[in-house]
Design a protein around this motif. Structure first.
Motif, short mmCIF file in Angstrom:
data_model
loop_
_atom_site.label_atom_id
_atom_site.label_comp_id
_atom_site.label_asym_id
_atom_site.label_seq_id
_atom_site.Cartn_x
_atom_site.Cartn_y
_atom_site.Cartn_z
N UNK A 32 0.80 -1.22 0.00
CA UNK A 32 0.00 0.00 0.00
C UNK A 32 0.84 1.27 0.00
N UNK A 71 0.24 4.04 -2.84
CA UNK A 71 -1.07 4.67 -2.66
C UNK A 71 -1.05 5.61 -1.45
N UNK A 72 -0.52 5.09 -0.32
CA UNK A 72 -0.47 5.92 0.89
C UNK A 72 0.38 7.16 0.67
N UNK A 122 0.96 8.77 -2.11
CA UNK A 122 0.26 9.75 -2.94
C UNK A 122 -0.75 10.53 -2.10
N UNK A 123 -1.54 9.80 -1.33
CA UNK A 123 -2.57 10.43 -0.51
C UNK A 123 -1.96 11.37 0.52
N UNK A 124 -0.90 10.90 1.16
CA UNK A 124 -0.25 11.71 2.19
C UNK A 124 0.33 12.98 1.59
N UNK A 180 -0.65 14.61 -1.13
CA UNK A 180 -1.70 15.57 -1.47
C UNK A 180 -2.29 16.24 -0.23
N UNK A 181 -2.52 15.44 0.81
CA UNK A 181 -3.04 16.02 2.06
C UNK A 181 -2.09 17.08 2.57
N UNK A 195 0.14 18.86 0.97
CA UNK A 195 0.12 20.06 0.14
C UNK A 195 -1.10 20.89 0.47
N UNK A 196 -2.23 20.21 0.60
CA UNK A 196 -3.47 20.91 0.91
C UNK A 196 -3.39 21.61 2.26
N UNK A 210 -7.11 16.47 -8.60
CA UNK A 210 -6.94 16.56 -7.15
C UNK A 210 -5.62 17.22 -6.80
N UNK A 211 -4.57 16.87 -7.53
CA UNK A 211 -3.26 17.49 -7.29
C UNK A 211 -3.34 18.99 -7.49
N UNK A 271 -6.07 20.83 -7.20
CA UNK A 271 -6.93 21.42 -6.16
C UNK A 271 -6.26 21.42 -4.78
N UNK A 272 -5.29 20.54 -4.61
CA UNK A 272 -4.54 20.56 -3.34
C UNK A 272 -3.83 21.90 -3.17
N UNK A 273 -3.60 22.58 -4.28
CA UNK A 273 -2.91 23.88 -4.24
C UNK A 273 -3.88 25.05 -4.16
N UNK A 305 -10.97 21.08 -2.94
CA UNK A 305 -10.78 19.79 -2.30
C UNK A 305 -11.68 19.73 -1.07
N UNK A 309 -9.11 12.74 1.89
CA UNK A 309 -8.41 11.47 1.73
C UNK A 309 -8.40 10.63 3.00
N UNK A 351 -7.00 6.82 3.39
CA UNK A 351 -5.75 6.66 4.15
C UNK A 351 -5.96 5.74 5.35
N UNK A 376 -6.08 2.07 4.27
CA UNK A 376 -4.75 1.58 3.89
C UNK A 376 -3.86 1.40 5.12
N UNK A 387 -2.20 -2.12 6.49
CA UNK A 387 -0.75 -2.22 6.65
C UNK A 387 -0.42 -2.63 8.07
#
Lengths: 113, 113
Positions: free
Chosen positions: A79, A82-83, A85-87, A89-90, A92-93, B24-25, B27-29, B74, B79, B83, B86, B90
Motif C-alpha cells: 500500500x 497509494x499511501x 500519494x494520498x499523504x 496531497x493532504x 500540500x493541501x 486533485x493534485x 486542487x490541493x494547491x 478539495x 483522503x 488513508x 490503507x 498495513x
DNA sequence: ATTTTACTTAGGTATATGGCTAAGTATGAT
DNA sequence: ATCATACTTAGCCATATACCTAAGTAAAAT
C-alpha cells in the motif's frame, strides 16, 4: 484509456472494488489459497480468480502455484505508493509540506535499518 | 455491481483515473473553476465535467456555482477514509495494531483541538 | 440588445469490467 | 488406475466507463 496503466491507476482501481478490498483484508492476516479466499464470496470461481489477477497486476498481492493450489499473500509494501500519494496531497493541501518530508525521511530510515 | 457503492468504492475508483488524480493534485494547491481545471487536459468539456462529477460523488471535492462559473475545491479530510483503510491494513499485516491505534488517537486529538 | 463565455444537457460510440457456464488440465488421494 | 480437487481456459453477456459531437441555457461583457 491508455494501453499501459500506471501502478497508481491499477492500484487505486483495484482498491475500488469491495470484493478485492475484502481479499486484501483477509490477506493482511496471512497467506491463503485461492479457494480459501474465494469461500466467503458468492461468485463462480473463474469470476473470483479475475479479482486475484487484478490485485496481482496492481502489485498488491503475489501468488505462487503449490501443487494444485495457488497460494496468495499480500505484497510487501503493497500500500506504500497509494499511501504516499494520498499523504503528499493532504500535506500540500494542509500547506505542511514539511510533514510529508518527515514522513518520507522516516520511511527511508526504516527501510535502510 | 451494487446500485449504491460505498464511499470507499467511489473514492478509490475515482482515484484510479490519472485525469482525476491530476485534478486533485491541482486542487490541493487551491480552488479553481471548471475551465481552469480543464485547461491542461486535451478533452472535450462535457467529458471533463464527468470527471468532476465523479470526484464530487466520491466526496473528494465540492463545487459551487458562482455566476456562470463552477468553483471547485478539495473536500476537507478528502483522503482520510482512504488513508485510514490503507493504514489499518498495513498495520494488521505488520502485526502492529498498536501503530494504527496510535494513529487514530492522534487523528482524533488533532480534530478536537 | 447582442454577443461571448462558461458551462449543461442530450445522445451516441468503443472498450472495459464484472459476472456467468462449460469444458479443460494437473495434482493429490484412494 | 481411478477419482476428486483445485484451479484454468474459453467464450459469452450486461452494464459501466471514458470519450465524443451538437445543441441548449444563463451570466457577463460590449
Amino acid at each position: 484509456m491508455a494501453k499501459y496503466d500506471s501502478t497508481l491507476d491499477l492500484c487505486f482501481a483495484a482498491l475500488g472494488d469491495p470484493t478485492r478490498r475484502m481479499i486484501l483484508q483477509r490477506l493482511a492476516r496471512g497467506e491463503a489459497t485461492a479457494s480459501e479466499l474465494a469461500e466467503p464470496h458468492a461468485m463462480a470461481l473463474p469470476s473470483f480468480m479475475e479479482h486475484l489477477k487484478k490485485l496481482e497486476a496492481a502489485g498488491l498481492i503475489s501468488s505462487e502455484k503449490k501443487g494444485r493450489t495457488r497460494v496468495c499473500e499480500l505484497a510487501p509494501d503493497a500500500f506504500t505508493p497509494a499511501k504516499n500519494w494520498l499523504t503528499e496531497q493532504s500535506a500540500i493541501w494542509d500547506g505542511r509540506l514539511d510533514q510529508f518530508d518527515d514522513y518520507v525521511t522516516n520511511l527511508t530510515k526504516e527501510r535502510n535499518k
